[in-house]
Design an enzyme around this catalytic site. Structure first.
Site, PDB file in Angstrom:
ATOM      1  N   CYS A  13       1.067  -1.203  -0.119  1.00 48.40           N
ATOM      2  CA  CYS A  13       0.132  -0.005   0.048  1.00 48.40           C
ATOM      3  C   CYS A  13       1.028   1.181  -0.031  1.00 48.40           C
ATOM      4  O   CYS A  13       1.993   1.186   0.179  1.00 48.40           O
ATOM      5  CB  CYS A  13      -1.022   0.138   1.148  1.00 48.40           C
ATOM      6  N   CYS A  87      -2.012   1.529  -4.355  1.00 47.24           N
ATOM      7  CA  CYS A  87      -0.730   2.145  -4.751  1.00 47.24           C
ATOM      8  C   CYS A  87      -0.689   2.534  -6.234  1.00 47.24           C
ATOM      9  O   CYS A  87       0.293   2.957  -6.627  1.00 47.24           O
ATOM     10  CB  CYS A  87       0.458   1.214  -4.160  1.00 47.24           C
ATOM     11  N   CYS A  91       3.596  -0.205  -8.607  1.00 51.28           N
ATOM     12  CA  CYS A  91       4.139  -1.442  -8.377  1.00 51.28           C
ATOM     13  C   CYS A  91       4.636  -1.908  -9.677  1.00 51.28           C
ATOM     14  O   CYS A  91       3.792  -1.771 -10.834  1.00 51.28           O
ATOM     15  CB  CYS A  91       3.032  -2.129  -7.759  1.00 51.28           C
TER      16      CYS A  91
END
Length: 138
Positions: A13, A87, A91
């Site tokens: 996160c 996020c 990522c």
């Protein structure tokens, strides 16, 4: 009898201070060491959300000693499953990895009742994930 490698799950996160830490805490507790658990954040805070720590303590899971960590390419590469929680595109994506995005309310700055709701949602998702990762042992 062969020894299979434990699956590795990375929870990500933004701040690595609430949702991902609660999910990691649940998976560590519920898997009894049968899953390698990692967590990280794209913009980690300097400490775990104290309300998240309190909510998890109510479940008998202590995450107070966890430290928010920065998301690294290595952590993603060594994981079998990457679970993101808000996020966005920060990522890195690698072929052959399992990716899931869990839409969860951010518990940052929220009261204990709200964090409990998020915690309970996370527990259900972690339980389902564990049943998929280790189908014969849940």
């Amino acid at each position: 009898m062969s020894v299979d490698r434990r699956p590795t799950v990375l929870f990500v996160c933004v701040h690595n201070a609430g949702r991902s830490q609660m999910a990691a805490g649940y998976l560590r507790a519920l898997s009894d060491g049968r899953v390698e658990v990692l967590s990280a954040g794209s913009e980690p805070r300097d400490q775990i959300n104290p309300v998240a720590v309190q909510a998890m303590a109510e479940e008998g899971i202590d995450i107070a000693d966890q430290v928010p960590k920065i998301l690294t390419v290595d952590a993603v590469q060594e994981s079998d499953a990457v679970i993101t929680m808000g996020c966005g595109d920060t990522c890195p994506i690698f072929p052959g990895k399992r990716y899931e995005d869990w839409e969860l309310e951010d518990p940052a700055g929220k009261d204990l009742d709200t964090v409990r709701r998020v915690r309970d949602d996370i527990r259900g998702r972690v339980t389902a994930l564990l049943a998929e990762l280790l189908p014969t042992s849940v």
